[in-house]
Design a protein around this motif. Structure first.
Motif, short mmCIF file in Angstrom:
data_model
loop_
_atom_site.label_atom_id
_atom_site.label_comp_id
_atom_site.label_asym_id
_atom_site.label_seq_id
_atom_site.Cartn_x
_atom_site.Cartn_y
_atom_site.Cartn_z
N UNK A 1 -22.52 -19.90 82.52
CA UNK A 1 -24.14 -19.33 82.18
C UNK A 1 -24.21 -18.76 83.21
N UNK A 2 -23.93 -19.42 84.49
CA UNK A 2 -24.87 -19.50 85.75
C UNK A 2 -24.10 -18.47 86.01
N UNK A 3 -22.59 -19.24 85.59
CA UNK A 3 -21.54 -17.44 86.75
C UNK A 3 -22.04 -16.21 85.85
N UNK A 4 -22.01 -16.68 85.14
CA UNK A 4 -22.15 -15.30 84.22
C UNK A 4 -23.22 -14.51 84.59
N UNK A 5 -24.59 -15.09 84.44
CA UNK A 5 -25.78 -14.61 85.04
C UNK A 5 -25.84 -13.61 86.26
N UNK B 1 -23.25 -28.38 87.03
CA UNK B 1 -23.72 -26.75 87.64
C UNK B 1 -23.16 -26.03 88.87
N UNK B 2 -23.27 -25.11 89.35
CA UNK B 2 -22.13 -24.02 90.36
C UNK B 2 -23.25 -24.78 91.76
N UNK B 3 -22.38 -25.48 92.52
CA UNK B 3 -22.14 -25.55 94.23
C UNK B 3 -22.60 -24.37 95.08
N UNK B 4 -23.45 -24.73 96.24
CA UNK B 4 -22.81 -24.03 96.96
C UNK B 4 -22.60 -22.44 97.14
N UNK B 5 -21.26 -23.34 97.30
CA UNK B 5 -20.02 -21.96 96.78
C UNK B 5 -19.75 -21.31 95.48
N UNK B 6 -19.95 -22.30 94.86
CA UNK B 6 -19.57 -21.32 93.33
C UNK B 6 -20.48 -20.10 93.02
N UNK C 1 -21.48 -14.38 93.05
CA UNK C 1 -22.25 -13.29 93.55
C UNK C 1 -20.95 -11.85 94.24
N UNK C 2 -20.43 -12.74 95.03
CA UNK C 2 -18.84 -12.16 95.52
C UNK C 2 -18.29 -11.48 94.69
N UNK C 3 -17.85 -12.28 93.43
CA UNK C 3 -17.74 -11.39 91.98
C UNK C 3 -17.68 -10.05 92.01
N UNK C 4 -19.19 -10.40 91.26
CA UNK C 4 -20.25 -9.63 91.08
C UNK C 4 -20.06 -8.41 91.49
N UNK D 1 -17.62 -26.45 90.81
CA UNK D 1 -18.80 -26.80 90.48
C UNK D 1 -19.47 -28.35 90.35
N UNK D 2 -20.44 -29.24 90.35
CA UNK D 2 -21.11 -29.92 90.69
C UNK D 2 -20.30 -31.06 89.49
N UNK D 3 -19.01 -32.01 89.37
CA UNK D 3 -19.07 -32.34 88.79
C UNK D 3 -19.11 -34.01 88.72
N UNK D 4 -19.92 -34.70 89.70
CA UNK D 4 -20.59 -35.33 89.16
C UNK D 4 -20.57 -36.08 87.82
N UNK D 5 -21.32 -35.63 87.05
CA UNK D 5 -22.16 -35.63 85.53
C UNK D 5 -21.14 -35.51 84.60
N UNK D 6 -21.48 -36.58 84.05
CA UNK D 6 -20.48 -35.81 82.32
C UNK D 6 -21.24 -35.12 81.50
N UNK D 7 -22.64 -34.92 81.67
CA UNK D 7 -23.63 -33.91 80.60
C UNK D 7 -23.18 -32.63 81.77
N UNK D 8 -23.22 -31.41 80.43
CA UNK D 8 -22.47 -30.32 80.65
C UNK D 8 -24.33 -29.54 81.64
N UNK D 9 -25.61 -29.79 81.73
CA UNK D 9 -26.53 -30.04 82.33
C UNK D 9 -26.94 -29.10 83.65
N UNK D 10 -25.93 -30.76 83.83
CA UNK D 10 -25.87 -30.91 84.97
C UNK D 10 -24.34 -30.69 86.04
#
Length: 151
Positions: free
Chosen positions: A61-65, A12-17, A22-25, A1-10
């Motif tokens: 949330x993004x991963x779960x979706x 989010x998963x990277x393309x790899x994440x 998806x592969x996990x699903x 995930x993108x760790x460049x921000x301290x804000x949770x909403x920012x």
């Protein structure tokens, strides 16, 4: 995930994440439908998945979706009790983590609530259990996506 921000909403998963989610699903769908890759016939399937649970953190949330979409399931309402935290001392000690004891104390009750709510054993079945007996309770699984919480 993108760790460049301290804000949770920012955070989010990277393309790899996203690809990993998806592969996990897809792999979980194989398991859910039945998989010959297990050596024990008991878990060759099907393995019904009854719920996809998630913390309230954006990346979880993004991963779960993404996982749930592959399974044809809906994600349950986010549970902030599943948000990440350090639940116990880390062994061996990591000097790069400051304030570990304070964080453990601060989040202990919340983590314990989540553990008691989601991690449990069903009551054992009395008598002989046969995998061919359809009247006996079958295994059922839930997925918990919480990124970083060791419960």
């Amino acid at each position: 995930y993108d760790e460049s921000s301290e804000k949770d909403e920012e955070r989010i998963l990277t393309a790899l994440g996203r690809l990993q989610a998806i592969q996990t699903g897809k792999r979980l769908r194989e398991i859910m439908n039945g998989s010959e890759s297990f050596t024990s016939s008991r878990f060759r399937g099907p393995c019904p998945i009854s719920a996809v649970r998630v913390s309230s953190m954006a990346r979880a949330r993004e991963t779960a979706e993404l996982i749930a979409a592959e399974l044809g399931l809906q994600v349950e309402e986010p549970d902030p009790d599943l948000n990440e935290a350090i639940p116990a001392p880390i062994v061996p000690i990591r000097n790069d983590l400051s304030r570990t004891t304070e964080e453990i104390d601060q989040h202990h009750e919340r983590i314990e609530r989540a553990f008691q709510r989601y991690i449990y054993r069903i009551k054992p079945i009395q008598g002989n259990v046969s995998p061919d007996n359809k009247d006996e309770p079958q295994d059922e699984f839930e997925i918990i996506v919480c990124h970083g919480m060791y419960i």
